[in-house]
Design a protein around this motif. Sequence first.
Motif, PDB file in Angstrom:
ATOM      1  N   THR A 109       9.865  47.969  12.133  1.00 19.52           N
ATOM      2  CA  THR A 109      10.685  47.633  13.298  1.00 19.52           C
ATOM      3  C   THR A 109      11.295  46.667  12.097  1.00 19.52           C
ATOM      4  OG1 THR A 109      10.146  46.281  14.156  1.00 19.52           O
ATOM      5  CG2 THR A 109       9.364  48.639  15.414  1.00 19.52           C
ATOM      6  N   ARG A 110      12.764  46.353  13.282  1.00 15.47           N
ATOM      7  CA  ARG A 110      13.566  45.294  12.962  1.00 15.47           C
ATOM      8  C   ARG A 110      12.241  43.865  13.002  1.00 15.47           C
ATOM      9  NH1 ARG A 110      16.220  42.089  15.904  1.00 15.47           N
ATOM     10  NH2 ARG A 110      15.970  42.384  17.624  1.00 15.47           N
ATOM     11  N   LEU A 111      12.392  44.017  14.575  1.00 19.42           N
ATOM     12  CA  LEU A 111      11.695  42.664  14.574  1.00 19.42           C
ATOM     13  C   LEU A 111      10.550  41.987  13.514  1.00 19.42           C
ATOM     14  CD1 LEU A 111      11.866  43.229  18.378  1.00 19.42           C
ATOM     15  CD2 LEU A 111      12.888  40.858  16.818  1.00 19.42           C
ATOM     16  N   GLU A 112       9.121  43.183  13.178  1.00 21.19           N
ATOM     17  CA  GLU A 112       8.131  43.254  12.090  1.00 21.19           C
ATOM     18  C   GLU A 112       8.702  43.019  10.856  1.00 21.19           C
ATOM     19  OE1 GLU A 112       5.979  46.916  14.333  1.00 21.19           O
ATOM     20  OE2 GLU A 112       6.795  47.346  13.076  1.00 21.19           O
ATOM     21  N   PHE A 113       9.512  43.062  10.606  1.00 18.94           N
ATOM     22  CA  PHE A 113      10.703  43.147   9.563  1.00 18.94           C
ATOM     23  C   PHE A 113      11.223  41.685   9.366  1.00 18.94           C
ATOM     24  CE2 PHE A 113      14.094  42.317   6.363  1.00 18.94           C
ATOM     25  CZ  PHE A 113      13.996  43.282   5.146  1.00 18.94           C
ATOM     26  N   ASP A 114      11.550  41.552  10.303  1.00 13.96           N
ATOM     27  CA  ASP A 114      12.407  40.220  10.737  1.00 13.96           C
ATOM     28  C   ASP A 114      11.387  39.002  10.624  1.00 13.96           C
ATOM     29  OD1 ASP A 114      14.796  40.897  10.476  1.00 13.96           O
ATOM     30  OD2 ASP A 114      14.954  41.006  12.607  1.00 13.96           O
ATOM     31  N   LEU A 115       9.946  38.870  11.329  1.00 14.61           N
ATOM     32  CA  LEU A 115       8.746  38.503  11.373  1.00 14.61           C
ATOM     33  C   LEU A 115       8.106  38.196  10.379  1.00 14.61           C
ATOM     34  CD1 LEU A 115       6.593  36.813  12.653  1.00 14.61           C
ATOM     35  CD2 LEU A 115       5.323  38.995  13.319  1.00 14.61           C
ATOM     36  N   LEU A 116       8.031  39.181   9.141  1.00 15.30           N
ATOM     37  CA  LEU A 116       7.364  39.093   7.484  1.00 15.30           C
ATOM     38  C   LEU A 116       8.545  39.243   6.785  1.00 15.30           C
ATOM     39  CD1 LEU A 116       5.228  40.049   6.253  1.00 15.30           C
ATOM     40  CD2 LEU A 116       5.854  41.969   5.769  1.00 15.30           C
ATOM     41  N   LEU A 117       9.593  38.675   7.377  1.00 10.39           N
ATOM     42  CA  LEU A 117      10.847  37.404   6.353  1.00 10.39           C
ATOM     43  C   LEU A 117      11.150  36.455   6.926  1.00 10.39           C
ATOM     44  CD1 LEU A 117      13.003  37.866   4.132  1.00 10.39           C
ATOM     45  CD2 LEU A 117      14.384  38.257   5.601  1.00 10.39           C
ATOM     46  N   PHE A 118      11.212  36.177   7.838  1.00  5.75           N
ATOM     47  CA  PHE A 118      10.252  34.102   7.961  1.00  5.75           C
ATOM     48  C   PHE A 118       9.810  33.743   7.361  1.00  5.75           C
ATOM     49  CE2 PHE A 118       9.403  30.831  10.598  1.00  5.75           C
ATOM     50  CZ  PHE A 118      10.820  30.261  10.841  1.00  5.75           C
ATOM     51  N   LEU A 119       8.013  34.292   7.532  1.00  6.05           N
ATOM     52  CA  LEU A 119       6.772  34.068   7.688  1.00  6.05           C
ATOM     53  C   LEU A 119       6.858  33.717   6.049  1.00  6.05           C
ATOM     54  CD1 LEU A 119       3.746  35.483   9.674  1.00  6.05           C
ATOM     55  CD2 LEU A 119       5.217  33.406   9.851  1.00  6.05           C
ATOM     56  N   ALA A 120       7.265  34.757   5.294  1.00  5.89           N
ATOM     57  CA  ALA A 120       7.547  34.600   3.539  1.00  5.89           C
ATOM     58  C   ALA A 120       8.203  33.999   3.465  1.00  5.89           C
ATOM     59  CB  ALA A 120       7.894  36.340   2.884  1.00  5.89           C
ATOM     60  N   ASP A 121       9.392  33.315   3.534  1.00  7.39           N
ATOM     61  CA  ASP A 121      10.342  32.459   3.727  1.00  7.39           C
ATOM     62  C   ASP A 121       9.826  31.619   3.708  1.00  7.39           C
ATOM     63  OD1 ASP A 121      12.569  34.000   2.658  1.00  7.39           O
ATOM     64  OD2 ASP A 121      13.377  34.125   4.889  1.00  7.39           O
ATOM     65  N   HIS A 122       8.267  31.031   4.389  1.00  8.08           N
ATOM     66  CA  HIS A 122       7.794  29.243   4.688  1.00  8.08           C
ATOM     67  C   HIS A 122       6.981  29.666   4.415  1.00  8.08           C
ATOM     68  CE1 HIS A 122      11.938  29.806   7.763  1.00  8.08           C
ATOM     69  NE2 HIS A 122      11.709  29.009   6.867  1.00  8.08           N
ATOM     70  N   PRO A 123       5.934  30.038   3.269  1.00  5.57           N
ATOM     71  CA  PRO A 123       4.786  30.365   3.121  1.00  5.57           C
ATOM     72  C   PRO A 123       4.092  28.710   2.817  1.00  5.57           C
ATOM     73  CG  PRO A 123       5.969  30.226   0.414  1.00  5.57           C
ATOM     74  CD  PRO A 123       7.097  30.263   2.127  1.00  5.57           C
ATOM     75  N   ARG A 124       2.715  28.444   3.107  1.00  5.20           N
ATOM     76  CA  ARG A 124       1.421  27.745   3.764  1.00  5.20           C
ATOM     77  C   ARG A 124       2.615  26.729   5.077  1.00  5.20           C
ATOM     78  NH1 ARG A 124       2.134  28.665  -1.687  1.00  5.20           N
ATOM     79  NH2 ARG A 124       4.044  27.304  -1.762  1.00  5.20           N
ATOM     80  N   ARG A 125       3.292  27.302   5.475  1.00  8.40           N
ATOM     81  CA  ARG A 125       3.573  27.060   7.122  1.00  8.40           C
ATOM     82  C   ARG A 125       3.094  27.729   8.117  1.00  8.40           C
ATOM     83  NH1 ARG A 125       9.351  24.986   8.446  1.00  8.40           N
ATOM     84  NH2 ARG A 125       8.867  23.907  11.410  1.00  8.40           N
ATOM     85  N   VAL A 126       2.569  26.874   8.976  1.00  7.32           N
ATOM     86  CA  VAL A 126       1.819  27.558  10.132  1.00  7.32           C
ATOM     87  C   VAL A 126       3.249  26.911  11.208  1.00  7.32           C
ATOM     88  CG1 VAL A 126      -0.093  27.043  12.455  1.00  7.32           C
ATOM     89  CG2 VAL A 126      -0.134  26.520   9.635  1.00  7.32           C
ATOM     90  N   PHE A 127       3.350  28.420  12.610  1.00 10.64           N
ATOM     91  CA  PHE A 127       3.819  28.249  13.275  1.00 10.64           C
ATOM     92  C   PHE A 127       3.197  28.439  14.660  1.00 10.64           C
ATOM     93  CE2 PHE A 127       6.334  29.212   9.357  1.00 10.64           C
ATOM     94  CZ  PHE A 127       7.670  27.949   9.417  1.00 10.64           C
TER      95      PHE A 127
END
Length: 158
Positions: free
Chosen positions: A80-98
Amino acid sequence: MTLNIPLTGDTLPPQAHRLIEAVRELVEAGQGSVAVEQPEAGPAPMPAAELADLAEGGVEVRLLTASRQVMLDGKLLPLTRLEFDLLLFLADHPRRVFSRTQLLNAVWGYEHTGERTVDVHVRRLRVKMGSHLPLITTVYGVGYRLSDEARIIVLPHE
């Protein structure tokens, strides 16, 4: 003017029918038309058992940002759009906890929904990726981060 609305899924929820009728009325009032089409059959989603088998051999996930597609070892994975956006956001910020609130602000764009919304989307993403594929790690008491074992490649121009 013609408006084509490609649809996915076998059946439409009542809300989709109401939306289509409302758009049809607006367009036809302006002498246009509305055509609702079923999309061509795309690649079938990968079965969970096959995902688990791939995970043991080191699965590679490719995020094709221009087309908003996810390839899992060369096979299209419908998100879904949100699943893609969530995965992309985490991939753009590796090793960082949110925290959940930070993810709501960054991915959803607001925090007026419950923080458990993030949990639901993370769970759905984990299910789609396969239970044996390390992708998103829970940092208990804090939030989520991209797993160190995740092999994600972001390709902005494919």
